[in-house]
Write an enzyme that holds these catalytic residues in place. Structure first.
Site, PDB file in Angstrom:
ATOM      1  N   ARG A 141     -39.570  -7.487  44.638  1.00 45.46           N
ATOM      2  CA  ARG A 141     -39.761  -8.111  43.321  1.00 45.46           C
ATOM      3  C   ARG A 141     -40.502  -9.438  43.480  1.00 45.46           C
ATOM      4  O   ARG A 141     -41.412  -9.751  42.729  1.00 45.46           O
ATOM      5  CB  ARG A 141     -38.408  -8.325  42.638  1.00 45.46           C
ATOM      6  CG  ARG A 141     -37.944  -7.163  41.784  1.00 45.46           C
ATOM      7  CD  ARG A 141     -37.929  -5.822  42.519  1.00 45.46           C
ATOM      8  NE  ARG A 141     -37.345  -4.748  41.730  1.00 45.46           N
ATOM      9  CZ  ARG A 141     -36.052  -4.425  41.753  1.00 45.46           C
ATOM     10  NH1 ARG A 141     -35.208  -5.054  42.574  1.00 45.46           N
ATOM     11  NH2 ARG A 141     -35.583  -3.451  41.006  1.00 45.46           N
ATOM     12  N   ASP A 170     -40.368  -1.144  45.882  1.00 48.11           N
ATOM     13  CA  ASP A 170     -39.791  -0.956  44.553  1.00 48.11           C
ATOM     14  C   ASP A 170     -40.937  -0.770  43.571  1.00 48.11           C
ATOM     15  O   ASP A 170     -42.109  -0.713  43.975  1.00 48.11           O
ATOM     16  CB  ASP A 170     -38.877  -2.140  44.168  1.00 48.11           C
ATOM     17  CG  ASP A 170     -37.701  -1.674  43.323  1.00 48.11           C
ATOM     18  OD1 ASP A 170     -37.950  -1.093  42.260  1.00 48.11           O
ATOM     19  OD2 ASP A 170     -36.540  -1.876  43.737  1.00 48.11           O
ATOM     20  N   HIS A 241     -37.638   3.973  41.562  1.00 47.66           N
ATOM     21  CA  HIS A 241     -38.071   2.649  42.029  1.00 47.66           C
ATOM     22  C   HIS A 241     -39.324   2.756  42.895  1.00 47.66           C
ATOM     23  O   HIS A 241     -39.423   2.128  43.952  1.00 47.66           O
ATOM     24  CB  HIS A 241     -36.942   1.957  42.811  1.00 47.66           C
ATOM     25  CG  HIS A 241     -35.808   1.469  41.959  1.00 47.66           C
ATOM     26  ND1 HIS A 241     -35.868   0.311  41.226  1.00 47.66           N
ATOM     27  CD2 HIS A 241     -34.585   1.987  41.717  1.00 47.66           C
ATOM     28  CE1 HIS A 241     -34.728   0.134  40.575  1.00 47.66           C
ATOM     29  NE2 HIS A 241     -33.927   1.142  40.845  1.00 47.66           N
ATOM     30  N   ASP A 307     -30.914   4.933  44.246  1.00 48.89           N
ATOM     31  CA  ASP A 307     -30.276   4.379  43.049  1.00 48.89           C
ATOM     32  C   ASP A 307     -31.144   4.590  41.812  1.00 48.89           C
ATOM     33  O   ASP A 307     -32.365   4.720  41.914  1.00 48.89           O
ATOM     34  CB  ASP A 307     -29.996   2.880  43.232  1.00 48.89           C
ATOM     35  CG  ASP A 307     -31.274   2.098  43.539  1.00 48.89           C
ATOM     36  OD1 ASP A 307     -32.140   2.637  44.248  1.00 48.89           O
ATOM     37  OD2 ASP A 307     -31.406   0.964  43.062  1.00 48.89           O
ATOM     38  N   GLU A 308     -30.491   4.583  40.680  1.00 48.44           N
ATOM     39  CA  GLU A 308     -31.147   4.451  39.380  1.00 48.44           C
ATOM     40  C   GLU A 308     -32.438   5.270  39.276  1.00 48.44           C
ATOM     41  O   GLU A 308     -33.501   4.719  39.004  1.00 48.44           O
ATOM     42  CB  GLU A 308     -31.479   2.977  39.124  1.00 48.44           C
ATOM     43  CG  GLU A 308     -30.260   2.082  39.101  1.00 48.44           C
ATOM     44  CD  GLU A 308     -30.615   0.632  38.874  1.00 48.44           C
ATOM     45  OE1 GLU A 308     -29.994   0.006  38.008  1.00 48.44           O
ATOM     46  OE2 GLU A 308     -31.506   0.106  39.587  1.00 48.44           O
ATOM     47  N   TRP A 390     -22.415  -0.067  45.285  1.00 45.84           N
ATOM     48  CA  TRP A 390     -22.872  -1.231  44.493  1.00 45.84           C
ATOM     49  C   TRP A 390     -22.346  -1.230  43.070  1.00 45.84           C
ATOM     50  O   TRP A 390     -22.176  -2.272  42.473  1.00 45.84           O
ATOM     51  CB  TRP A 390     -24.400  -1.317  44.505  1.00 45.84           C
ATOM     52  CG  TRP A 390     -25.138  -0.325  43.661  1.00 45.84           C
ATOM     53  CD1 TRP A 390     -25.444   0.957  43.981  1.00 45.84           C
ATOM     54  CD2 TRP A 390     -25.682  -0.544  42.349  1.00 45.84           C
ATOM     55  NE1 TRP A 390     -26.142   1.554  42.964  1.00 45.84           N
ATOM     56  CE2 TRP A 390     -26.304   0.665  41.944  1.00 45.84           C
ATOM     57  CE3 TRP A 390     -25.715  -1.642  41.479  1.00 45.84           C
ATOM     58  CZ2 TRP A 390     -26.939   0.800  40.711  1.00 45.84           C
ATOM     59  CZ3 TRP A 390     -26.360  -1.507  40.249  1.00 45.84           C
ATOM     60  CH2 TRP A 390     -26.952  -0.294  39.875  1.00 45.84           C
ATOM     61  N   TYR A 415     -23.261  -9.706  44.041  1.00 49.47           N
ATOM     62  CA  TYR A 415     -24.678  -9.750  43.711  1.00 49.47           C
ATOM     63  C   TYR A 415     -25.011 -11.219  43.494  1.00 49.47           C
ATOM     64  O   TYR A 415     -24.678 -11.809  42.469  1.00 49.47           O
ATOM     65  CB  TYR A 415     -24.988  -8.906  42.461  1.00 49.47           C
ATOM     66  CG  TYR A 415     -25.391  -7.492  42.784  1.00 49.47           C
ATOM     67  CD1 TYR A 415     -24.856  -6.829  43.882  1.00 49.47           C
ATOM     68  CD2 TYR A 415     -26.334  -6.811  42.012  1.00 49.47           C
ATOM     69  CE1 TYR A 415     -25.240  -5.532  44.198  1.00 49.47           C
ATOM     70  CE2 TYR A 415     -26.721  -5.512  42.318  1.00 49.47           C
ATOM     71  CZ  TYR A 415     -26.169  -4.879  43.408  1.00 49.47           C
ATOM     72  OH  TYR A 415     -26.554  -3.599  43.716  1.00 49.47           O
ATOM     73  N   ASP A 417     -27.655 -12.714  42.879  1.00 44.87           N
ATOM     74  CA  ASP A 417     -28.599 -13.116  41.829  1.00 44.87           C
ATOM     75  C   ASP A 417     -27.822 -13.498  40.560  1.00 44.87           C
ATOM     76  O   ASP A 417     -28.350 -14.199  39.703  1.00 44.87           O
ATOM     77  CB  ASP A 417     -29.623 -12.013  41.527  1.00 44.87           C
ATOM     78  CG  ASP A 417     -29.001 -10.649  41.251  1.00 44.87           C
ATOM     79  OD1 ASP A 417     -27.952 -10.344  41.843  1.00 44.87           O
ATOM     80  OD2 ASP A 417     -29.560  -9.895  40.435  1.00 44.87           O
ATOM     81  N   TRP A 465     -31.043  -9.937  44.918  1.00 48.50           N
ATOM     82  CA  TRP A 465     -32.196  -9.397  44.186  1.00 48.50           C
ATOM     83  C   TRP A 465     -33.060 -10.559  43.722  1.00 48.50           C
ATOM     84  O   TRP A 465     -32.548 -11.655  43.431  1.00 48.50           O
ATOM     85  CB  TRP A 465     -31.700  -8.537  43.026  1.00 48.50           C
ATOM     86  CG  TRP A 465     -30.857  -7.414  43.520  1.00 48.50           C
ATOM     87  CD1 TRP A 465     -29.494  -7.331  43.498  1.00 48.50           C
ATOM     88  CD2 TRP A 465     -31.307  -6.230  44.190  1.00 48.50           C
ATOM     89  NE1 TRP A 465     -29.076  -6.165  44.101  1.00 48.50           N
ATOM     90  CE2 TRP A 465     -30.166  -5.472  44.530  1.00 48.50           C
ATOM     91  CE3 TRP A 465     -32.561  -5.729  44.539  1.00 48.50           C
ATOM     92  CZ2 TRP A 465     -30.237  -4.245  45.199  1.00 48.50           C
ATOM     93  CZ3 TRP A 465     -32.631  -4.515  45.201  1.00 48.50           C
ATOM     94  CH2 TRP A 465     -31.493  -3.784  45.522  1.00 48.50           C
TER      95      TRP A 465
HETATM   96  C1  ACM Z   1     -29.071  -1.581  42.728  1.00 56.50           C
HETATM   97  O1  ACM Z   1     -28.649  -2.689  42.404  1.00 56.50           O
HETATM   98  N1  ACM Z   1     -29.830  -0.894  41.895  1.00 56.50           N
HETATM   99  C2  ACM Z   1     -28.757  -0.997  44.005  1.00 56.50           C
END
Ligand code: ACM
Length: 551
Positions: A141, A170, A241, A307-308, A390, A415, A417, A465
Site C-alpha cells: 500500500r 496487493d 488482492h 484473504d478477502e 486475523w 492490527y 494500523d 497495514w
Molecule cells: C487482512 O487483514 N485482510 C488479512
C-alpha cells in the site's frame, strides 16, 4: 535494569560487574559468530571501544546444547561477562539483552562520551514463550524503501521479534522483482496517485507512488535479517488482492467478465473486485512467480494470502463456472479452496509449508482427523499448512483443532494500523482504540482451546497495514510504542489471564525504554498524545466506536 521484553528470571547482586574500557575483549565460539560480529559493530559504534578478540575474552559467548535454540543465560561477575545460548538465535538475543544492560546510550551509533561504560553484576536466564514472534509490514500500500526496511529489521531484533512477514503484493502495488515477468514491477510497482485517508472522503493526492525490491535487495534483506535471528516470510497474496498484477498482465484476470486491459494499478483503498482467473495458464504463471520467490526466500513458510477474495467475477465467469463443474466443486468458495490447495501441494512438493489468512480454511472439505486412523478426508489442506488468524480467534481455533499450526493475529487486538487513543489528535484514526495497555493485555492463546490444540498456536503476530502510514515516520508512529508491548506478550512468560498482567510495572519499565527508542531515533507516539507534526488534521479516518467486539 528495566529489561524489555522481561526475561524469565534476573537478579542483580550488589557485586563487582564489568567496566568496559579500551582493553576490554570480546569473542566467542564459532556458533556465536553472528552475535559476536553484531555486538562488536553495535557496541563498538556506541562506545567507541575496539572490543578486540582474545583467547579468553572478557565478554565471552558460548553454546550449551542443554539449552533451547533461542534460550540463553548471562552472568556478569568479577570483571567478566559470560553469555551462554542453546544456538545462534539465543546468542543473538543474549547480545541484545547485553546492550540493554549498558543503558540507552548503547543504542546510539556514535559515543556521546568516552569511558563510563559498565555492565552490572547479574544473573539472567531467559527463553521465549513462542517460536513465531512476528510483525507484518505492508510494503504494497505504501512502499518502504530498502534502507527503512533494513532499519525495521534492527528494530524487530532489538525487541526479540523473529519473523518479518513481508506483504509484497496487493491491489495497489507489486514489490517483488520477477525476472521472467518484468511487467509485474514495470507496470505493477507504481500507481498514478493514492487515496488520502478513508475512502468516504474520496480524496487523492496528485503524485505517483511506487517502488520495488530487486531480487538482490531481498537476498540482502534475508541475509541481514538472518544475521539478527529473524526469518523473512514473503507473502504473495492470491487469488484476490491482485489488481496490480492484473494491470501488468491483463490475461491473469477474468477477461470473460471485465475488460482487464483497461485496469490500472488501483489507487483506492479497500478490496478490489478484480481477482485472478482460474485457468491452467494462470496457475502456471504463478508457479513461475513462486519459483523465483523460493529462490530468494529460504523460509520454511511461504504466505499465499487467501484473504478477502470477492467472488462476483467468478460467479459471472463462464470459465470459472466450467472449472467448478470440471472439478466437481460445490461453489465459488470451494473454487477458492481448490486454487489454494493447488499451491499448498506445489509448495509441499518443494519442501515448503503454506501459510495463509484464515479464509484458506473456508470451503476446504476438511474436518477433524477421521476416527480410527487419523486420516484426512480428500480435499483438505496438507497437514503442514498453517493459518494466520486475523478475523478474530475463531479461524485459528478451528484450524488448531483440525491439527494445523496457527499464528494468532486477531485484528481486534494486534492490527497496529488501528488508532491508539480516542481523540481528535490521532492521525487518520481507523478501527477500534487499541492502546498500549490493550496490547499489553492481549493473550494469543484463547482459553477455549484445549491444551493439545493450544500447542498448535506456534506464535503471534502484529500487523502493520500501511494505507494510512505513507512513510517510515508514520509507520513508527503506529508501530511504537505498541510493538514494545506486543514483543513482551510474544516473548515473556506473562500471566495468561490479561487482568493479572503487571501493567504498572510495564509502564514503569517503559520510561527507560522510551530513552532507548529516542536513542534509536524511533518516532513513537508519546504517551501524552501525538506531537503536533504527527497529526493529520482534516484527513478523514474511520474510527469505530466502543470496545472491539468479543471474538
Ligand atoms: C487482512 O487483514 N485482510 C488479512
Amino acid at each position: 535494569m528495566d529489561l524489555i521484553p522481561a526475561p524469565s528470571s534476573s537478579s542483580f547482586p550488589v557485586a563487582e560487574g564489568l567496566l568496559l574500557g579500551p582493553r576490554t575483549t570480546l569473542g566467542g565460539a564459532p556458533g556465536c559468530a553472528a552475535a559476536v560480529r553484531w555486538l562488536r559493530a553495535v557496541l563498538g559504534a556506541a562506545t567507541g571501544l575496539p572490543l578486540e578478540p582474545a583467547a579468553s575474552p572478557d565478554i565471552e559467548l558460548s553454546l550449551d546444547a542443554a539449552l533451547g535454540p533461542e534460550e540463553y543465560r548471562i552472568t556478569v561477575a568479577d570483571g567478566r561477562a559470560r553469555l551462554t545460548a542453546g544456538g545462534p538465535g539465543g546468542a543473538g538475543w543474549a547480545a541484545q539483552t547485553l546492550r540493554q544492560l549498558l543503558g540507552p546510550d548503547a543504542y546510539r551509533r556514535a559515543p556521546l562520551r568516552r569511558g563510563g561504560w559498565s555492565l552490572p553484576a547479574c544473573e539472567i536466564a531467559d527463553a521465549p514463550r513462542f517460536g513465531w514472534r512476528g510483525v507484518l509490514l505492508d510494503v504494497s500500500r505504501h512502499f518502504l524503501p530498502k534502507a527503512d526496511l533494513l532499519r525495521y529489521v534492527d528494530l524487530l531484533a532489538a525487541h526479540k521479534l523473529n519473523v518479518l512477514h513481508l506483504h509484497l503484493t496487493d491491489d495497489q502495488g507489486w514489490r517483488f522483482e520477477v525476472r521472467r515477468f518484468p511487467k509485474l514491477t514495470g507496470t505493477g510497482a507504481w500507481r498514478e496517485r493514492s487515496m488520502v485517508g478513508f475512502r468516504d472522503a474520496d480524496r487523492r493526492d496528485d503524485r505517483p507512488h511506487g517502488g520495488f525490491y530487486t531480487q538482490d535487495d531481498l537476498r540482502e534483506l534475508v541475509a541481514y535479517a538472518a544475521e539478527r535471528g529473524i526469518t523473512v516470510v514473503p507473502e504473495i497474496d492470491l487469488p484476490g488482492h491482485v489488481q496490480a498484477a492484473v494491470a501488468a498482465y491483463p490475461e491473469l484476470g477474468n477477461t470473460d467478465v471485465v475488460d482487464t486491459a483497461a485496469l490500472g494499478v488501483w489507487s483506492d483503498w479497500g478490496v478490489s473486485p478484480n481477482v485472478l482467473n482460474v485457468s491452467d495458464a494462470t496457475l502456471a504463471f504463478l508457479e513461475g512467480v513462486l519459483e523465483e520467490l523460493l529462490d530468494v526466500f529460504p523460509s520454511e513458510f511461504v504466505h499465499l494470502g487467501g484473504d478477502e477474495c470477492p467472488k462476483e467475477q467468478w460467479r459471472a465467469s463462464p470459465a470459472a463456472q466450467a472449472r467448478i463443474r470440471e472439478q466437481g466443486l460445490a461453489d465459488e468458495d470451494e473454487l477458492q479452496s481448490w486454487f489454494i490447495r493447488h499451491f499448498d501441494r506445489w509448495l509441499a512438493a518443494r519442501g515448503r509449508r503454506l501459510i495463509g489468512w484464515d479464509e484458506i480454511m473456508e470451503g476446504q472439505r476438511e474436518a477433524l482427523p477421521q476416527k480410527g486412523g487419523g486420516g484426512r478426508r480428500e480435499g483438505g489442506l496438507a497437514p503442514g499448512a498453517a493459518v494466520s488468524s486475523w478475523r478474530g480467534y475463531a479461524g485459528g481455533v478451528a484450524a488448531a483443532r483440525a491439527g494445523h499450526d496457527v499464528v494468532m493475529c486477531p485484528e481486534q487486538h494486534v492490527y497496529l494500523d488501528h488508532r491508539q487513543a480516542d481523540g481528535e489528535d490521532e492521525p487518520i484514526p481507523v478501527g477500534y482504540v487499541r492502546s498500549l495497555e490493550d496490547v499489553y493485555r492481549f493473550e494469543p492463546v484463547p482459553p477455549s482451546l484445549d491444551p493439545v490444540s493450544a500447542r498448535h498456536v506456534i506464535g503471534t503476530q502484529a500487523n502493520l497495514w500501511s494505507e494510512f502510514a505513507d512513510d517510515a515516520r508514520d509507520l513508527d508512529f503506529r508501530a511504537f510504542p505498541r510493538l514494545v508491548a506486543f514483543a513482551e506478550v510474544a516473548w515473556s512468560a506473562l500471566p495468561t489471564e490479561p487482568a493479572a498482567r503487571d501493567w504498572p510495572g510495564f509502564e514503569r519499565r517503559m520510561r527507560t525504554h522510551y530513552a532507548r527508542l529516542d536513542a534509536l531515533g524511533v518516532e513513537y507516539r508519546p504517551p501524552g498524545g501525538p506531537h503536533s507534526w504527527q497529526r493529520r488534521p482534516g484527513v478523514l479516518g474511520r474510527p469505530l466506536a466502543g470496545p472491539p467486539p468479543a471474538v
